[in-house]
Scaffold this active site. Structure first.
Site, short mmCIF file in Angstrom:
data_model
loop_
_atom_site.label_atom_id
_atom_site.label_comp_id
_atom_site.label_asym_id
_atom_site.label_seq_id
_atom_site.Cartn_x
_atom_site.Cartn_y
_atom_site.Cartn_z
N SER A 14 0.82 -1.21 0.00
CA SER A 14 0.00 0.00 0.00
C SER A 14 0.85 1.27 0.00
CB SER A 14 -0.92 0.00 1.23
OG SER A 14 -1.63 1.22 1.31
N LEU A 15 0.42 2.24 -0.80
CA LEU A 15 1.07 3.55 -0.83
C LEU A 15 0.46 4.51 0.19
CD1 LEU A 15 1.26 4.03 -4.71
CD2 LEU A 15 3.16 3.52 -3.18
N LYS A 65 -13.84 -4.38 2.22
CA LYS A 65 -14.77 -3.25 2.07
C LYS A 65 -16.21 -3.65 2.36
CE LYS A 65 -11.83 -0.74 -1.20
NZ LYS A 65 -11.74 -0.05 -2.51
N GLY A 124 -14.31 -4.11 -17.88
CA GLY A 124 -14.34 -4.90 -16.65
C GLY A 124 -15.57 -4.60 -15.82
N SER A 128 -14.17 -2.43 -8.33
CA SER A 128 -13.85 -1.01 -8.48
C SER A 128 -14.86 -0.27 -9.34
CB SER A 128 -12.45 -0.86 -9.10
OG SER A 128 -12.40 -1.50 -10.36
N ILE A 218 -7.10 2.25 -14.09
CA ILE A 218 -7.01 2.33 -12.63
C ILE A 218 -5.83 1.54 -12.07
CG2 ILE A 218 -9.49 2.75 -12.42
CD1 ILE A 218 -9.68 -0.11 -11.22
N TYR A 220 -2.08 1.14 -11.28
CA TYR A 220 -1.01 2.14 -11.12
C TYR A 220 0.37 1.53 -10.88
CZ TYR A 220 -2.09 1.50 -6.10
OH TYR A 220 -2.33 0.99 -4.85
N GLY A 241 -3.83 5.55 -12.84
CA GLY A 241 -4.59 5.04 -11.71
C GLY A 241 -4.17 5.62 -10.37
#
Length: 281
Positions: A14-15, A65, A124, A128, A218, A220, A241
């Protein structure tokens, strides 16, 4: 010290910690943002534990989520639209669930979104896509939205969720090139092209792209996918993304703290990390 974090599995990639901790430092806030790897069966315990520890809030990513949506005691309109939560704010009486993917996606493309009437093609039909459809239903409810997917039943499920707010139609996967060529905006939401399969693309005919189109991927990692390179070479306006990741983070920061986020600092953290990865041998 204020405690924040991100819950996911996996989560080491994760960023968000780099982005959020840079923002806290820039604003002089005594806070820390930590990644927490959590198994699905432990999500409720993790959220209860963080609340008990006095955490201010957390982001929630794959695969949690839906679980977070069920766990929170209150939900915002955006969370209800998507039926998923990607950010939680703990309160004295419980927790509020929100979804900044909805606003974050719109902020990432708003500057380049063509005027109405608008034809959008989404490649898709995964998780998302729900946030994108929710955002379009708020900001471009008259848009004609084609979803190119191999499974028509996945599009049917999305139509049940959003069909009363948007005009949705299934585009057979075999017809995706023609649909992309006719679209004003194209959003790539499949994992095709994600590292380490960076040469893959859901589109193999560069002639379908043209100047004036908005084209977003999306994915990245890599920052510039084969899909985006193709669209850029054809003169389309491309959006990576990482911009969606950035703006959902900006919105989460502002929702948690009720103050303007240092967006440029957060952008520098996100793109700085990704550019270092790209430059690595």
């Amino acid at each position: 010290m204020k405690l924040f974090g991100v819950l996911g599995n996996p989560v080491a990639h994760s960023l968000s910690p780099a982005m959020m901790n840079a923002a806290f430092a820039a604003d002089g806030i005594d806070a820390i943002y930590v990644p927490f790897r959590v198994e699905s069966e432990d999500l409720d315990d993790a959220l209860r534990g963080l609340k008990a520890l006095g955490a201010v809030g957390v982001n929630v990513t794959i695969p949690h989520k839906l679980g977070a949506f069920a766990w929170v005691s209150e939900r915002t309109r955006e969370a209800e639209l998507v039926q998923a939560v990607n950010v939680v704010r703990f309160t004295g009486s419980g927790a509020i669930g929100h979804n900044t993917d909805v606003s974050g996606w719109w902020r990432s493309v708003e500057h380049a979104m063509p005027a109405e009437p608008l034809r959008v093609v989404i490649l898709g039909a995964g998780g998302s896509v729900q946030a994108i459809l929710a955002s379009l239903s708020i900001h471009r409810p008259s848009a004609d939205v084609g979803i190119a997917a191999r499974r028509a039943e996945a599009v049917l499920q999305l139509d049940k969720q959003f069909g009363n707010r948007l005009h949705l139609r299934h585009v057979p996967w075999a017809d995706r090139h023609q649909a992309v060529g006719d679209a004003h905006a194209v959003i790539q939401c499949t994992p095709l092209g994600m590292w380490p399969n960076a040469d893959a693309s859901p589109i193999d005919d560069p002639e379908v792209f043209r100047p004036g189109q908005l084209v977003q991927d999306i994915v990245y990692r890599p920052l510039e996918t084969a899909f985006l390179k193709m669209a850029k070479a054809a003169g389309a306006t491309v959006v990576d993304g990482a911009s969606m990741l950035l703006w959902q983070g900006v919105d989460a920061y502002e929702w948690w703290l009720s103050r303007k986020a240092p967006a440029q600092v957060m952008a520098d953290a996100v793109y700085g990390t990704l550019n270092k990865e790209r430059a690595a041998p």
